[in-house]
Design a protein around this motif. Structure first.
Motif, PDB file in Angstrom:
ATOM      1  N   UNK A  16       0.814  -1.219   0.000  1.00  0.00           N
ATOM      2  CA  UNK A  16       0.000   0.000   0.000  1.00  0.00           C
ATOM      3  C   UNK A  16       0.850   1.273   0.000  1.00  0.00           C
ATOM      4  N   UNK A  17       2.143   1.140   0.218  1.00  0.00           N
ATOM      5  CA  UNK A  17       3.005   2.326   0.319  1.00  0.00           C
ATOM      6  C   UNK A  17       2.999   3.086  -1.011  1.00  0.00           C
ATOM      7  N   UNK A  18       2.943   4.399  -0.921  1.00  0.00           N
ATOM      8  CA  UNK A  18       2.899   5.259  -2.103  1.00  0.00           C
ATOM      9  C   UNK A  18       4.244   5.954  -2.277  1.00  0.00           C
ATOM     10  N   UNK A  19       4.653   6.121  -3.514  1.00  0.00           N
ATOM     11  CA  UNK A  19       5.876   6.839  -3.835  1.00  0.00           C
ATOM     12  C   UNK A  19       5.514   8.055  -4.673  1.00  0.00           C
ATOM     13  N   UNK A  20       6.184   9.148  -4.416  1.00  0.00           N
ATOM     14  CA  UNK A  20       5.936  10.389  -5.158  1.00  0.00           C
ATOM     15  C   UNK A  20       7.216  10.743  -5.902  1.00  0.00           C
ATOM     16  N   UNK A  21       7.111  11.011  -7.187  1.00  0.00           N
ATOM     17  CA  UNK A  21       8.271  11.407  -7.966  1.00  0.00           C
ATOM     18  C   UNK A  21       8.692  12.806  -7.538  1.00  0.00           C
ATOM     19  N   UNK A  22       9.960  12.967  -7.249  1.00  0.00           N
ATOM     20  CA  UNK A  22      10.457  14.261  -6.795  1.00  0.00           C
ATOM     21  C   UNK A  22      11.136  15.032  -7.920  1.00  0.00           C
ATOM     22  N   UNK A  23      11.283  14.416  -9.059  1.00  0.00           N
ATOM     23  CA  UNK A  23      11.850  15.117 -10.202  1.00  0.00           C
ATOM     24  C   UNK A  23      11.095  14.708 -11.456  1.00  0.00           C
ATOM     25  N   UNK A  24      11.200  15.520 -12.460  1.00  0.00           N
ATOM     26  CA  UNK A  24      10.475  15.217 -13.686  1.00  0.00           C
ATOM     27  C   UNK A  24      11.111  14.030 -14.393  1.00  0.00           C
ATOM     28  N   UNK A  25      10.300  13.307 -15.104  1.00  0.00           N
ATOM     29  CA  UNK A  25      10.762  12.142 -15.835  1.00  0.00           C
ATOM     30  C   UNK A  25      11.330  12.597 -17.169  1.00  0.00           C
ATOM     31  N   UNK A  26      12.553  12.189 -17.432  1.00  0.00           N
ATOM     32  CA  UNK A  26      13.163  12.508 -18.715  1.00  0.00           C
ATOM     33  C   UNK A  26      13.418  11.203 -19.461  1.00  0.00           C
ATOM     34  N   UNK A  27      13.241  11.211 -20.761  1.00  0.00           N
ATOM     35  CA  UNK A  27      13.474   9.984 -21.523  1.00  0.00           C
ATOM     36  C   UNK A  27      14.913   9.519 -21.389  1.00  0.00           C
ATOM     37  N   UNK A  28      15.082   8.217 -21.262  1.00  0.00           N
ATOM     38  CA  UNK A  28      16.414   7.637 -21.168  1.00  0.00           C
ATOM     39  C   UNK A  28      16.952   7.440 -22.565  1.00  0.00           C
ATOM     40  N   UNK A  29      18.186   7.770 -22.766  1.00  0.00           N
ATOM     41  CA  UNK A  29      18.805   7.611 -24.078  1.00  0.00           C
ATOM     42  C   UNK A  29      19.594   6.320 -24.100  1.00  0.00           C
ATOM     43  N   UNK A  30      19.249   5.444 -25.022  1.00  0.00           N
ATOM     44  CA  UNK A  30      19.957   4.173 -25.153  1.00  0.00           C
ATOM     45  C   UNK A  30      21.297   4.349 -25.848  1.00  0.00           C
ATOM     46  N   UNK A  31      21.595   5.561 -26.299  1.00  0.00           N
ATOM     47  CA  UNK A  31      22.843   5.806 -27.011  1.00  0.00           C
ATOM     48  C   UNK A  31      24.053   5.748 -26.091  1.00  0.00           C
ATOM     49  N   UNK A  32      23.856   5.914 -24.792  1.00  0.00           N
ATOM     50  CA  UNK A  32      24.981   5.999 -23.873  1.00  0.00           C
ATOM     51  C   UNK A  32      25.656   4.647 -23.647  1.00  0.00           C
ATOM     52  N   UNK A  33      24.920   3.575 -23.719  1.00  0.00           N
ATOM     53  CA  UNK A  33      25.471   2.243 -23.468  1.00  0.00           C
ATOM     54  C   UNK A  33      24.927   1.285 -24.514  1.00  0.00           C
ATOM     55  N   UNK A  34      25.826   0.460 -25.048  1.00  0.00           N
ATOM     56  CA  UNK A  34      25.335  -0.496 -26.031  1.00  0.00           C
ATOM     57  C   UNK A  34      24.910  -1.789 -25.342  1.00  0.00           C
ATOM     58  N   UNK A  35      24.105  -2.549 -26.032  1.00  0.00           N
ATOM     59  CA  UNK A  35      23.513  -3.767 -25.475  1.00  0.00           C
ATOM     60  C   UNK A  35      24.570  -4.796 -25.102  1.00  0.00           C
TER      61      UNK A  35
ATOM     62  N   UNK B 135      15.016  -6.184 -21.092  1.00  0.00           N
ATOM     63  CA  UNK B 135      14.990  -4.995 -20.241  1.00  0.00           C
ATOM     64  C   UNK B 135      15.473  -3.763 -21.011  1.00  0.00           C
ATOM     65  N   UNK B 136      16.510  -3.928 -21.826  1.00  0.00           N
ATOM     66  CA  UNK B 136      17.047  -2.831 -22.627  1.00  0.00           C
ATOM     67  C   UNK B 136      15.994  -2.308 -23.598  1.00  0.00           C
ATOM     68  N   UNK B 137      15.324  -3.224 -24.299  1.00  0.00           N
ATOM     69  CA  UNK B 137      14.303  -2.813 -25.261  1.00  0.00           C
ATOM     70  C   UNK B 137      13.080  -2.215 -24.562  1.00  0.00           C
ATOM     71  N   UNK B 138      12.709  -2.795 -23.412  1.00  0.00           N
ATOM     72  CA  UNK B 138      11.593  -2.223 -22.645  1.00  0.00           C
ATOM     73  C   UNK B 138      11.922  -0.803 -22.192  1.00  0.00           C
ATOM     74  N   UNK B 139      13.147  -0.599 -21.739  1.00  0.00           N
ATOM     75  CA  UNK B 139      13.562   0.730 -21.289  1.00  0.00           C
ATOM     76  C   UNK B 139      13.608   1.715 -22.454  1.00  0.00           C
ATOM     77  N   UNK B 140      14.108   1.241 -23.577  1.00  0.00           N
ATOM     78  CA  UNK B 140      14.154   2.091 -24.774  1.00  0.00           C
ATOM     79  C   UNK B 140      12.740   2.489 -25.206  1.00  0.00           C
ATOM     80  N   UNK B 141      11.832   1.509 -25.188  1.00  0.00           N
ATOM     81  CA  UNK B 141      10.437   1.782 -25.555  1.00  0.00           C
ATOM     82  C   UNK B 141       9.795   2.742 -24.569  1.00  0.00           C
ATOM     83  N   UNK B 142      10.068   2.548 -23.287  1.00  0.00           N
ATOM     84  CA  UNK B 142       9.502   3.442 -22.276  1.00  0.00           C
ATOM     85  C   UNK B 142      10.005   4.873 -22.480  1.00  0.00           C
ATOM     86  N   UNK B 143      11.267   5.017 -22.811  1.00  0.00           N
ATOM     87  CA  UNK B 143      11.798   6.348 -23.074  1.00  0.00           C
ATOM     88  C   UNK B 143      11.119   7.007 -24.260  1.00  0.00           C
TER      89      UNK B 143
END
Length: 195
Positions: A36-55, A163-171
């Motif tokens: 039941x615990x709630x979490x509040x985002x304290x910063x804005x969500x920015x898209x993650x760039x997959x360019x920084x690290x290769x698979x 996980x990499x593709x899911x993260x890329x898609x989420x971004x």
């Protein structure tokens, strides 16, 4: 038609709220805190760039850091040693032995000393092919362990890729959603100015 569109958007909002609650519960479950615990985002969500690290780099890091893969590597080394031990059963073995004995009433006198030294050479001529069977079993276990390790490595690579593709898609979805929000805010501004 505007009411139909609004109803569709409200339905999407309800689905998104449900998915958000499920995601928060999953996070709580993974952290070991009450669901039941709630979490509040304290910063804005920015898209993650997959360019920084290769698979491939992420997959190699996972293989190096996963304890189950390390365990499979150690199991393979153990099997290699078992094959060497089974192979050594075919070789002759040499051992040295010796003993010394004294016969006296007290320690200071020298009544009688005896000693014995020798070399023992052991040849395994025939033992019903038990050594060959043991070697074959050790080799089979080694191949089995290697196949299991390769399967585990493939599974780890797949998990990282997913996980990499899911993260890329989420971004990408975040970027698209941010554009949709901007367009919606602009539409609201235009409609307010019009009426």
């Amino acid at each position: 038609s505007m009411q139909v569109h609004r109803a569709g958007q409200e339905e999407e909002l309800l689905k998104a709220a449900t998915l958000l609650r499920l995601a928060q519960s999953a996070l709580c479950f993974e952290l070991g805190v009450p669901l039941e615990r709630q979490f509040i985002l304290v910063q804005t969500v920015t898209p993650w760039s997959a360019d920084t690290t290769d698979l491939a780099t992420l997959q190699n890091a996972a293989l190096q850091n996963r304890p189950d893969y390390r365990q499979s590597y150690l199991a393979l080394q153990t099997q290699e040693l078992a094959v060497k031990a089974a192979r050594s059963e075919f070789l002759p073995s040499v051992s040295l032995f010796g003993s010394w004995e004294t016969d006296s009433q007290n320690f200071a006198s020298s009544d009688g000393n005896n000693w014995l030294a020798g070399v023992n050479l052991h040849f395994n001529l025939f033992n019903g092919r038990a050594d060959a069977a043991k070697l074959a079993e050790s080799r089979f276990q080694q191949k089995r362990t290697l196949a299991m390790q390769e399967h585990l490595a493939q599974a780890i690579r797949f998990q990282v890729q997913k996980a990499f593709l899911d993260l890329e898609t989420a971004g990408q979805r975040i970027a698209v959603s941010q554009q949709a929000v901007s367009q919606a805010e602009e539409s609201v501004r235009i409609i307010r100015n019009r009426y």
